[in-house]
Design an enzyme around this catalytic site. Structure first.
Site, PDB file in Angstrom:
ATOM      1  CG  ASP A  13      -1.767  -1.207   1.377  1.00 48.20           C
ATOM      2  OD1 ASP A  13      -2.227  -1.714   0.352  1.00 48.20           O
ATOM      3  OD2 ASP A  13      -1.920  -1.680   2.506  1.00 48.20           O
ATOM      4  CE  LYS A  16       3.394  -2.210  -4.363  1.00 48.36           C
ATOM      5  NZ  LYS A  16       2.878  -2.036  -3.001  1.00 48.36           N
ATOM      6  N   GLY A  40      -4.129  -4.169  -4.382  1.00 48.38           N
ATOM      7  CA  GLY A  40      -5.086  -3.194  -4.884  1.00 48.38           C
ATOM      8  C   GLY A  40      -4.337  -1.930  -5.234  1.00 48.38           C
ATOM      9  CG  HIS A  41      -1.383  -1.680  -7.525  1.00 49.83           C
ATOM     10  ND1 HIS A  41      -0.478  -2.318  -8.327  1.00 49.83           N
ATOM     11  CD2 HIS A  41      -1.023  -1.987  -6.261  1.00 49.83           C
ATOM     12  CE1 HIS A  41       0.379  -2.987  -7.576  1.00 49.83           C
ATOM     13  NE2 HIS A  41       0.064  -2.804  -6.321  1.00 49.83           N
ATOM     14  CD  GLN A 225       0.784  -8.647  -2.446  1.00 50.17           C
ATOM     15  OE1 GLN A 225       1.490  -9.232  -3.232  1.00 50.17           O
ATOM     16  NE2 GLN A 225      -0.467  -8.358  -2.705  1.00 50.17           N
TER      17      GLN A 225
HETATM   18  P1  IMP Z   1      -2.590 -12.759   1.886  1.00 46.04           P
HETATM   19  O1  IMP Z   1      -1.617 -12.206   0.903  1.00 46.04           O
HETATM   20  O2  IMP Z   1      -4.019 -12.496   1.509  1.00 46.04           O
HETATM   21  O3  IMP Z   1      -2.317 -14.192   2.201  1.00 46.04           O
HETATM   22  O4  IMP Z   1      -2.371 -11.956   3.258  1.00 46.04           O
HETATM   23  C1  IMP Z   1      -1.197 -12.096   4.036  1.00 46.04           C
HETATM   24  C2  IMP Z   1      -0.826 -10.769   4.714  1.00 46.04           C
HETATM   25  O5  IMP Z   1      -0.420  -9.846   3.708  1.00 46.04           O
HETATM   26  C3  IMP Z   1      -1.974 -10.073   5.435  1.00 46.04           C
HETATM   27  O6  IMP Z   1      -1.455  -9.369   6.553  1.00 46.04           O
HETATM   28  C4  IMP Z   1      -2.503  -9.092   4.429  1.00 46.04           C
HETATM   29  O7  IMP Z   1      -3.166  -8.001   5.043  1.00 46.04           O
HETATM   30  C5  IMP Z   1      -1.208  -8.654   3.761  1.00 46.04           C
HETATM   31  N1  IMP Z   1      -1.392  -8.187   2.384  1.00 46.04           N
HETATM   32  C6  IMP Z   1      -1.578  -8.939   1.274  1.00 46.04           C
HETATM   33  N2  IMP Z   1      -1.665  -8.159   0.196  1.00 46.04           N
HETATM   34  C7  IMP Z   1      -1.530  -6.896   0.604  1.00 46.04           C
HETATM   35  C8  IMP Z   1      -1.498  -5.640  -0.072  1.00 46.04           C
HETATM   36  O8  IMP Z   1      -1.603  -5.521  -1.297  1.00 46.04           O
HETATM   37  N3  IMP Z   1      -1.323  -4.545   0.714  1.00 46.04           N
HETATM   38  C9  IMP Z   1      -1.156  -4.631   2.064  1.00 46.04           C
HETATM   39  N4  IMP Z   1      -1.159  -5.781   2.730  1.00 46.04           N
HETATM   40  C10 IMP Z   1      -1.351  -6.909   2.016  1.00 46.04           C
END
Ligand code: IMP
Length: 429
Positions: A13, A16, A40-41, A225
């Protein structure tokens, strides 16, 4: 030509999407290399706000080709919906403009159900996943039982693979988690239709990139991420299941090491995190509301994918130095500097204290940050609204000093600073 990378230097977040949108103006290909629709971009262009989860945000630039690399996990339903939304917004989406690696993996409804069931079963120890089936899809990939995108080239093979996946998942759902099974046959029939639509988009992304990089075309890798969510180098186990760090670009796109150019690390001017896990510089109460916003504006700190309020805190220089190291960053991009206006004093964490000792760097990576107390340095804030500033010289001296202190702490130049959500609210030095 070169492969430039936009990498998240924090917990995701970082903004990017808008940095990619800017740099994509000069790129021929923009490629996602890891993760799935957990990302989510957001990109704002004039009146339009685009929210992308799978397709690289660079496709909003009309001359680019968007690539979804082998390191990704793809939910076909989300992808098709996103394609449709982009078309409705006037973005051209066809198999010339969007290519999906044959070796990317498919997320099934079984993976979604397992992600939810596992989180429930973890109870107080939950990870706070986005519940998009990311972890279970990567589990199947590494266990060599996943479904690759190449399977969509035959509707029948795809339907059979989906049915087998759901049957396998059903055994786990019912016996381990006491959850009702899914209708494997119905899901398989539904997915056969998606195979027909997606088949023309599937190709050899790695091969395309090799050709592009041999000629004079340039490629931009779009991180999803962030470094601290990296499976190996993040705050394990509170991480995602992929490799968002820079080396993940090479593996997740099938590109060799020789062509890497700029590696831009994107960081907010403060720190945020969504989901569970350690966060040494976290703040609460009024200070948190001040950094997070109330949710009225689309750029307030609420998740693009899940809508969850993000945890917020002061910039953590120790973790940023760590991100610079594990990614081999060549420069930093700082986003959301405008949010710090009218906050005085500002704080930056420059080191950690443990048992009376001061540490500049992490002894064993960031997985266990609980023993550390942040050591803060205070810097004067500024009163002015800086959202209209476009030149470095026009930023208040305190804002320039804040940026320069980050440069010193991390040992990298800051060449881009965003001061608002719009495409042109960016200071280029
Ligand atoms: P998962 O990727 O859905 O398995 O989530 C694993 C961890 O990564 C959790 O703490 C999510 O909140 C975090 N996470 C996954 N994708 C994002 C992102 O795009 N932005 C921020 N946190 C993320």
């Amino acid at each position: 030509m070169t492969l430039n990378m936009v990498i998240g230097a924090q917990w995701g977040d970082e903004g990017k999407g808008r940095v990619v949108d800017l740099l994509a103006a000069e790129a021929d290909f923009v490629a996602r290399y890891s993760g799935g629709d957990n990302a989510g971009h957001t990109v704002t262009v004039g009146e339009q706000t685009f929210k992308l989860h799978l397709i690289p945000s660079g496709v909003i630039q009309p001359h680019t080709v968007g690539l979804l690399g082998n390191g990704m996990v793809i939910n076909p339903i989300v992808l098709l919906e996103e394609m449709e939304k982009l078309r409705q917004a006037g973005v051209v989406i066809n198999p010339e403009r969007v290519r999906i690696s044959y070796a990317a993996h498919v997320i099934t409804p079984g993976h979604l159900a397992l992600d939810k069931a596992r989180e429930m079963a973890r109870g107080d120890e939950k990870i706070g996943t986005t519940q998009r089936g990311i972890g279970p899809a990567y589990n199947d990939k590494t266990a060599r039982g996943g479904i690759r995108m190449e399977t969509v080239l035959s509707q029948e093979t795809f339907a059979d693979a989906i049915e087998a996946n759901i049957e396998k998942v059903n055994r786990q759902l019912t016996s381990l988690y006491g959850t009702p099974p899914l209708d494997a046959h119905a899901v398989a029939q539904e997915y056969a239709g998606y195979a027909r639509t997606l088949a023309p988009y599937v190709g050899d992304v790695s091969g395309m990139l090799a050709e592009a990089l041999e000629s004079d075309q340039s490629v931009l890798a779009e991180g999803a991420q962030g470094t601290l969510l990296d499976l190996d180098h993040g705050t394990y186990p509170f991480v995602t299941s992929s490799t968002p760090t820079a080396p993940g670009v090479l593996v997740g796109l099938g590109v060799g090491v020789g062509k890497v150019g700029r590696v831009l690390g994107v960081t907010k001017a403060f720190q945020t995190r969504v989901g569970e896990g350690p966060f040494p510089t976290e703040v609460f109460g009024d200070a948190a509301i001040r950094l997070r916003g109330t949710g009225e504006n689309p750029w307030d700190e609420f998740g693009t994918t899940t809508g969850r309020p993000r945890r917020v805190g002061w910039l953590d220089g120790v973790l940023l130095r760590y991100a610079a190291r594990v990614n081999g960053l060549t420069e930093l991009v700082i986003t959301k500097l405008d949010i710090l206006s009218a906050l005085d004093p500002l704080r930056i964490c420059t080191g950690y204290r443990v048992n009376g000792d001061r540490l500049e760097n992490l002894p064993l990576g960031p997985s266990d940050l609980s023993p550390f107390e942040p050591v803060y340095e205070e810097l004067p804030g500024w009163e002015e609204d800086i959202m209209g500033v476009q030149a470095w010289e026009n930023l208040p001296p305190q804002a320039r000093a804040y940026i320069q202190r980050i440069e010193e702490l991390v040992g990298l130049p800051v060449n881009l600073i965003s001061v608002g959500p719009e495409r042109d609210q960016i200071v280029q030095r």
